[in-house]
Design a protein around this motif. Structure first.
Motif, short mmCIF file in Angstrom:
data_model
loop_
_atom_site.label_atom_id
_atom_site.label_comp_id
_atom_site.label_asym_id
_atom_site.label_seq_id
_atom_site.Cartn_x
_atom_site.Cartn_y
_atom_site.Cartn_z
N GLU A 1 0.82 -1.21 0.00
CA GLU A 1 0.00 0.00 0.00
C GLU A 1 0.86 1.26 0.00
O GLU A 1 0.50 2.27 -0.60
CB GLU A 1 -0.94 -0.01 1.20
CG GLU A 1 -2.06 -1.05 1.06
CD GLU A 1 -2.96 -1.11 2.28
OE1 GLU A 1 -2.58 -0.54 3.32
OE2 GLU A 1 -4.05 -1.72 2.19
N ALA A 2 2.01 1.19 0.65
CA ALA A 2 2.92 2.34 0.67
C ALA A 2 3.58 2.54 -0.69
O ALA A 2 3.72 3.67 -1.18
CB ALA A 2 3.98 2.15 1.75
N GLU A 3 3.97 1.43 -1.31
CA GLU A 3 4.64 1.52 -2.61
C GLU A 3 3.64 1.79 -3.74
O GLU A 3 3.99 2.41 -4.74
CB GLU A 3 5.39 0.21 -2.90
CG GLU A 3 6.57 -0.05 -1.98
CD GLU A 3 7.69 0.93 -2.20
OE1 GLU A 3 7.86 1.40 -3.35
OE2 GLU A 3 8.42 1.24 -1.23
N ASN A 4 2.40 1.26 -3.61
CA ASN A 4 1.35 1.41 -4.61
C ASN A 4 1.89 1.15 -6.02
O ASN A 4 1.87 2.02 -6.90
CB ASN A 4 0.74 2.82 -4.55
CG ASN A 4 -0.55 2.90 -5.35
OD1 ASN A 4 -1.22 1.90 -5.58
ND2 ASN A 4 -0.89 4.11 -5.78
N PRO A 5 2.40 -0.08 -6.28
CA PRO A 5 3.11 -0.35 -7.53
C PRO A 5 2.24 -0.46 -8.77
O PRO A 5 2.73 -0.36 -9.89
CB PRO A 5 3.79 -1.71 -7.25
CG PRO A 5 2.87 -2.36 -6.25
CD PRO A 5 2.33 -1.25 -5.40
N ASP A 6 0.93 -0.66 -8.60
CA ASP A 6 0.07 -0.89 -9.76
C ASP A 6 -1.36 -0.46 -9.42
O ASP A 6 -1.89 -0.83 -8.37
CB ASP A 6 0.11 -2.37 -10.15
CG ASP A 6 -0.43 -2.64 -11.54
OD1 ASP A 6 -1.60 -2.27 -11.79
OD2 ASP A 6 0.29 -3.21 -12.38
N SER A 7 -1.98 0.28 -10.31
CA SER A 7 -3.34 0.77 -10.06
C SER A 7 -4.36 -0.36 -10.01
O SER A 7 -5.46 -0.19 -9.50
CB SER A 7 -3.74 1.79 -11.14
OG SER A 7 -3.73 1.19 -12.42
N ARG A 8 -4.03 -1.52 -10.58
CA ARG A 8 -4.95 -2.66 -10.58
C ARG A 8 -4.91 -3.44 -9.27
O ARG A 8 -5.71 -4.35 -9.07
CB ARG A 8 -4.59 -3.61 -11.72
CG ARG A 8 -4.67 -3.00 -13.11
CD ARG A 8 -4.04 -3.93 -14.15
NE ARG A 8 -2.61 -4.05 -13.96
CZ ARG A 8 -1.82 -4.86 -14.67
NH1 ARG A 8 -2.35 -5.61 -15.63
NH2 ARG A 8 -0.52 -4.90 -14.45
N LEU A 9 -4.00 -3.08 -8.39
CA LEU A 9 -3.73 -3.88 -7.19
C LEU A 9 -4.82 -3.72 -6.12
O LEU A 9 -5.24 -2.62 -5.81
CB LEU A 9 -2.38 -3.49 -6.59
CG LEU A 9 -1.94 -4.22 -5.33
CD1 LEU A 9 -1.73 -5.70 -5.61
CD2 LEU A 9 -0.67 -3.59 -4.76
#
Length: 348
Positions: free
Chosen positions: A71-79
């Motif tokens: 959640e902190a990194e938020n690597p992908d909007s689909r996550l």
């Protein structure tokens, strides 16, 4: 481009145009169980192709706080991140991810491990049979080519070969190999049929899921996919699972035979099984009884030998016939198209 190897070259090539469109519109979701994979999980997510609709990462009460990290990194909007309040094991985490992905509209759910061992360039191959209506469940098979085995540790190689034969016997899927392979895809309508079943939630999950799919007569297909091994540390200890796995296989085998040949059906194989066990048991007990009561130095005459040997021979032959029937009785007609039709009719 779609990456294809034998033996599924022809079916995929035949439907290549359909498949290209279906990949974009197939509502395909990735489910990743997360437990002590924080060092690898971002690499896995980065490799997920754009045609995947959504990604569910399930934090299985991970001591590394993978959910907070993602959640902190938020690597992908689909996550989408799912947190489990207590550790359920890989099976429990995957089932929770399946439910969440299906709830959000997923039609095909692909299970991927978070340790970056799986080559995601084979994703299209894995989902193709389901998209084309040829299978309900697909799984990777690392044993389809010698070249796929060169990097596999020898302990895993022999262990997986032994487990594969045990799984064939206990699940009835004689056409599949490498049952512990965690690179799998399932049609989402199957999840409702599997809900409520007592599927093993630990390391026996993949094999136990095959057993339950077998009771539904679902079609399972192997897809040739090599594994990759790097610096990841496996949570599986071979010595600790041999005994429990053997007992679980035996339990599933007994339940499968009773359910398949005595409850849901009663056919010629059932009769052969009953007479085969009877003849084999009689001959064996007769011979053992003679050995127990014979006088020292006493030899068996021809009549006694034949009385014991002939039932054993006949019994073994009958049981081999049962095994042959079981092998050719593997499900070959997918059930998810009918489930989808039924769901649509109920919705209307």
């Amino acid at each position: 481009m779609l990456k294809v190897e034998a033996p599924i070259n022809a079916p995929v090539a035949e439907h290549s145009n359909t498949l290209s469109s279906a990949l974009r519109d197939g509502h395909i979701w990735i489910v990743i169980p997360c437990y002590k994979v924080r060092n690898h999980i971002l690499r896995v997510i980065e490799k997920i192709p754009a045609w995947i609709e959504g990604i569910v990462c399930v934090d299985d009460a991970c001591p590394e706080n993978t959910a907070d990290f993602l959640e902190a990194e938020n690597p992908d909007s689909r996550l989408v991140v799912v947190r489990l309040p207590q550790n359920l094991g890989v099976g429990g985490a995957v089932l929770a991810g399946y439910v969440e992905a299906e709830r959000r509209g997923g039609r095909i759910l692909v299970k991927v491990d978070g340790d970056d061992q799986m080559d995601l360039t084979f994703l299209a191959q894995l989902v193709a049979p389901i998209l084309l209506g040829e299978a309900d469940y697909t799984k990777g098979n690392r044993f389809s080519s010698i070249s796929h085995l060169t990097d596999m540790p020898r302990v895993r190689l022999f262990g997986n070969a032994a487990l594969s034969f045990a799984a064939k016997v206990s699940t009835g899927y004689w056409n599949v190999f490498d049952p512990t392979n965690g690179f799998t895809a399932i049609e989402a309508s199957m999840i409702k049929l599997l809900s409520g079943r007592r599927i093993s939630q630990r390391f026996f999950f993949e094999t136990d899921l095959l057993y339950h799919l077998g009771t539904l007569r679902a079609v399972v297909r192997d897809i040739p996919i090599p594994a990759r091994y790097g610096d990841e540390v496996s949570n599986l200890r071979v010595g600790a699972i041999i005994g429990p796995f053997a007992l679980k296989h035996l339990k599933n085998f007994v339940q499968r035979i009773i359910g398949q040949y005595f409850v849901r059906d009663f056919n010629v194989a059932t009769m052969e099984m009953m007479f085969g066990v009877g003849f084999l048991g009689f001959g064996s007990i007769y011979a053992l009884r003679w050995f127990a009561v014979r006088m020292p130095g006493e030899d068996a005459d021809a009549g006694l030998v034949m009385t014991a040997a002939l039932p054993v021979i006949v019994g073994v032959q009958l049981l081999l016939q049962v095994m042959n029937f079981d092998v050719v009785n593997v499900p070959n007609r997918p059930i998810h198209p009918y489930l989808r039709t039924l769901m649509k009719l109920e919705g209307d």
